[in-house]
Design an enzyme around this catalytic site. Structure first.
Site, short mmCIF file in Angstrom:
data_model
loop_
_atom_site.label_atom_id
_atom_site.label_comp_id
_atom_site.label_asym_id
_atom_site.label_seq_id
_atom_site.Cartn_x
_atom_site.Cartn_y
_atom_site.Cartn_z
N LYS A 1 -23.43 -2.16 -3.50
CA LYS A 1 -22.77 -2.05 -2.19
C LYS A 1 -23.66 -1.22 -1.28
O LYS A 1 -23.93 -0.05 -1.55
CB LYS A 1 -21.39 -1.40 -2.33
N LYS B 1 -14.65 -5.67 -8.95
CA LYS B 1 -16.10 -5.75 -9.22
C LYS B 1 -16.49 -4.75 -10.31
O LYS B 1 -17.28 -5.05 -11.20
CB LYS B 1 -16.90 -5.48 -7.93
N ASP C 1 0.84 -1.21 0.00
CA ASP C 1 0.00 0.00 0.00
C ASP C 1 0.88 1.26 0.00
O ASP C 1 0.68 2.18 -0.79
CB ASP C 1 -0.93 0.01 1.22
N ASP D 1 -6.11 4.87 -4.95
CA ASP D 1 -6.18 3.80 -3.94
C ASP D 1 -5.03 2.86 -4.29
O ASP D 1 -5.10 2.11 -5.27
CB ASP D 1 -7.53 3.07 -3.99
N ASP E 1 -12.23 4.69 -3.46
CA ASP E 1 -12.77 3.33 -3.64
C ASP E 1 -13.68 3.22 -4.86
O ASP E 1 -14.17 2.12 -5.16
CB ASP E 1 -13.56 2.90 -2.39
N GLU F 1 -5.19 7.11 -0.14
CA GLU F 1 -5.64 6.49 1.11
C GLU F 1 -4.61 6.53 2.24
O GLU F 1 -4.96 6.75 3.40
CB GLU F 1 -6.03 5.03 0.85
N THR G 1 -7.30 -4.54 0.22
CA THR G 1 -6.08 -5.03 0.88
C THR G 1 -6.33 -6.39 1.54
O THR G 1 -5.44 -7.24 1.58
CB THR G 1 -5.58 -4.00 1.91
N VAL H 1 -3.68 0.16 -2.96
CA VAL H 1 -4.14 -1.24 -3.02
C VAL H 1 -5.59 -1.20 -2.54
O VAL H 1 -5.86 -0.89 -1.38
CB VAL H 1 -3.32 -2.18 -2.12
N ASP H 2 -6.50 -1.48 -3.43
CA ASP H 2 -7.90 -1.56 -3.03
C ASP H 2 -8.23 -3.03 -2.83
O ASP H 2 -7.87 -3.87 -3.65
CB ASP H 2 -8.80 -0.96 -4.11
N SER I 1 -12.45 -5.86 -3.73
CA SER I 1 -11.90 -4.68 -4.43
C SER I 1 -12.71 -4.21 -5.64
O SER I 1 -13.75 -4.75 -5.98
CB SER I 1 -10.45 -4.95 -4.89
N1 LIG Z 1 -17.12 -0.90 7.24
C1 LIG Z 1 -16.95 -0.69 5.96
N2 LIG Z 1 -18.01 -0.62 5.14
C2 LIG Z 1 -17.85 -0.44 3.84
N3 LIG Z 1 -16.66 -0.31 3.24
C3 LIG Z 1 -15.56 -0.38 3.99
C4 LIG Z 1 -15.65 -0.56 5.38
N4 LIG Z 1 -14.41 -0.60 5.87
C5 LIG Z 1 -13.57 -0.40 4.83
N5 LIG Z 1 -14.27 -0.27 3.70
C6 LIG Z 1 -13.76 0.00 2.35
O1 LIG Z 1 -14.04 -1.08 1.51
C7 LIG Z 1 -12.92 -1.27 0.65
C8 LIG Z 1 -12.89 -2.67 0.21
O2 LIG Z 1 -14.09 -2.89 -0.42
P1 LIG Z 1 -14.42 -4.29 -1.00
O3 LIG Z 1 -15.59 -4.13 -1.91
O4 LIG Z 1 -13.19 -4.87 -1.58
O5 LIG Z 1 -14.84 -5.12 0.27
S1 LIG Z 1 -14.53 -6.63 0.56
O6 LIG Z 1 -13.17 -6.72 1.11
O7 LIG Z 1 -14.73 -7.42 -0.67
O8 LIG Z 1 -15.53 -7.02 1.55
C9 LIG Z 1 -11.75 -0.89 1.49
O9 LIG Z 1 -10.72 -0.45 0.61
P2 LIG Z 1 -9.18 -0.79 0.95
O10 LIG Z 1 -8.92 -0.24 2.32
O11 LIG Z 1 -8.46 -0.02 -0.11
O12 LIG Z 1 -8.99 -2.26 0.86
C10 LIG Z 1 -12.28 0.20 2.37
O13 LIG Z 1 -12.03 1.49 1.89
MG LIG Z 2 -10.05 0.83 -1.22
MG LIG Z 3 -6.57 0.74 -0.25
MG LIG Z 4 -7.38 0.26 3.29
#
Ligand SMILES: Nc1ncnc2c1ncn2[C@@H]1O[C@H](COP(=O)(O)OS(=O)(=O)O)[C@@H](OP(=O)(O)O)[C@H]1O
Ligand SMILES: [Mg+2]
Ligand SMILES: [Mg+2]
Ligand SMILES: [Mg+2]
Length: 451
Positions: free
Chosen positions: A376, A362, A121, A213, A388, A146, A218, A215-216, A359
């Site tokens: 979502k 989708k 990241d 972002d 995101d 981020e 993570t 790493v989306d 991530s």
């Molecule tokens: N509580 C909550 N509710 C909704 N979204 C949140 C929450 N916490 C985090 N995030 C954000 O979701 C990003 C990851 O989304 P994803 O669609 O990949 O979710 S998942 O890991 O498949 O469940 C993730 O992005 P990254 O941090 O870059 O991985 C977050 O920004």
């Molecule tokens: Mg993200």
């Molecule tokens: Mg990220």
């Molecule tokens: Mg993150």
């Protein structure tokens, strides 16, 4: 229809698109042109045809034409650098993910909100920030991203920080294969920290800023599964360009369907040579208004890389019947209500199992036509961040899809780092007819849900 007049009152024909070749062969002089009636996102300019040599008399010339830069051309330079930077970042992540799978949890840090963060990241954020600053000048580059350097600056983070510095330097020294000039000497720790912390723009309604972002997903990344690198450019509150790197999403859609985890498949295939595995992933990109979105295989960079290397156009799926559609959503229940989407899926007759993928892959799946719906619905109070979504939204839209909140409004990237005013959740669909059906179903299910 907008009619343009030159300052002497000459009527100017309707704008048309041009490309760089047209400019070289037909145009003698370009003059920036501003008109209150013209959409701000476009860049109208006046040109004098090449046949007219008397450029100094342009006011008197009745042959002026108003031309409108092709949006794909307008951001051509930014797009090229952004795509190259994302390729470099994808390769960086692939290397780190390999190590991480081997070393396990010891390489994963937890943030204050308990979400994971890794050297990938920070390293991607530093690398992309450095590449953009080199290309456009640090003073011209504003980035919303981020990560910050708080955890890296702690006294007990020396080894973590040196891993980040090494990863950044390794990836920049390999970036020359993409035509990116590496630093003359390896970046010092302070320069890496500065590159990360420079990404502290607060966004907003005016001007130009990048959204990153690094790493989306993570969580997917540390689990050896899907993740994405997302880079977008926002101008006057609108996303004008998006690039999505998906290192574990090859050109073949079947790779999305391993619901029990991509990691197991990955390790099985790397051991076996009998099954074909290109392992390359893909990079998607689009420019606002071009009505085209593109995908190219993630290239290793070891062969002479020529832009726009083997890019092919992508389109959303033509399926508009929910019965035949596939919907995707976050893997984690904590990030989106699975029970709400399950009820909704049932109510519109969706038969296919949801595709739960980490991530912005989708968004990529919808843009590529591999799935038709993305939903979502985060828990009440959670504020979605622009990084995101920005890159994914413009790519889906230019590939022919529709992305709004559940009230049908476009996502608003002009209000800072959060998507303020989001109505309930995000709905992305392969087309407007499917989108309307899903929106109606959300309205019908919402009041009876506990969200
Ligand atoms: N509580 C909550 N509710 C909704 N979204 C949140 C929450 N916490 C985090 N995030 C954000 O979701 C990003 C990851 O989304 P994803 O669609 O990949 O979710 S998942 O890991 O498949 O469940 C993730 O992005 P990254 O941090 O870059 O991985 C977050 O920004
Ligand atoms: Mg993200
Ligand atoms: Mg990220
Ligand atoms: Mg993150």
């Amino acid at each position: 229809m907008t009619v343009f007049r030159s300052n002497l009152g000459t009527k100017i024909p309707q704008p048309f698109f041009f490309n760089n070749n047209f400019l070289k062969t037909h145009v003698n002089l370009l003059v920036s042109f501003h008109n209150r009636n013209y959409p701000k996102s476009r860049n109208p300019i006046l040109c004098l045809p090449k046949s007219d040599k008397k450029t100094h008399q342009m006011e008197k010339n009745s042959n002026w034409v108003a031309i409108e830069s092709d949006p794909g051309e307008k951001y051509a330079e930014e797009l090229e650098i952004a795509v190259k930077a994302v390729h470099v970042a994808c390769l960086l992540c692939q290397k780190v993910q390999e190590k991480l799978i081997f070393n396990g949890d010891e390489d994963v840090q937890a943030k204050d909100d308990n979400s994971p963060v890794t050297i990938a990241d920070w390293s991607v954020q530093a690398t992309v920030s450095w590449i953009l600053s080199q290309a456009f000048g640090a003073q011209n580059v504003s980035i919303v991203a981020e990560e910050d350097i708080e955890a890296l600056s702690k006294s007990n983070a020396i080894s973590l920080l040196s891993s980040v510095v090494k990863t950044v330097n390794d990836s920049l020294s390999a970036a020359s294969t993409f035509g990116i000039e590496p630093p003359v000497t390896a970046l010092e720790t302070a320069e890496v920290l500065e590159a990360i912390s420079r990404c502290n723009s607060a966004g907003g309604p005016t001007g130009r800023f990048w959204v990153l972002d690094p790493v989306d997903g993570t969580l997917g990344f540390v689990r050896g599964d899907q993740y994405a690198i997302a880079l977008a450019l926002v101008e006057n509150g609108e996303v004008v360009l998006g690039v999505l790197g998906c290192p574990n999403y090859p050109m073949n859609k079947e790779w999305l369907n391993y619901q029990n985890g991509y990691r197991r498949i990955l390790s099985r295939l790397t051991k076996s040579s009998s099954e074909s595995w290109d392992g390359k992933g893909c990079v998607l990109y689009a420019t606002r208004g071009s009505k085209k979105a593109w995908m190219q295989p993630l290239v290793s960079g070891d062969k002479g890389w020529v832009w726009p290397n083997s890019a092919r156009p992508i389109k959303v799926s033509a399926i508009d019947n929910p019965v035949l559609a596939t919907f995707c959503e976050p893997v984690e229940k904590a990030n989106s209500s699975h029970s709400f989407t399950q009820g909704l899926a049932h109510s519109v007759g969706l038969r296919n199992q949801p595709l739960r993928v980490y991530s912005m892959v989708k968004y990529a799946a919808i843009a590529r036509g591999d799935a038709e719906i993305f939903m979502k619905f985060a828990r009440a109070g959670y504020k979605e961040k622009i990084w995101d979504h920005a890159a994914g939204v413009v790519i889906i839209q230019e590939a022919g899809g529709v992305v709004t909140d559940a009230g049908g409004r476009p996502l608003d990237f002009s209000k800072g780092i959060y998507l303020q005013g989001l109505d309930r959740g995000i709905i992305a669909c392969a087309g407007s007819s499917l989108h309307e059906k899903i929106m109606r179903a959300v309205d019908a299910s919402w009041n009876s849900s506990s969200l």
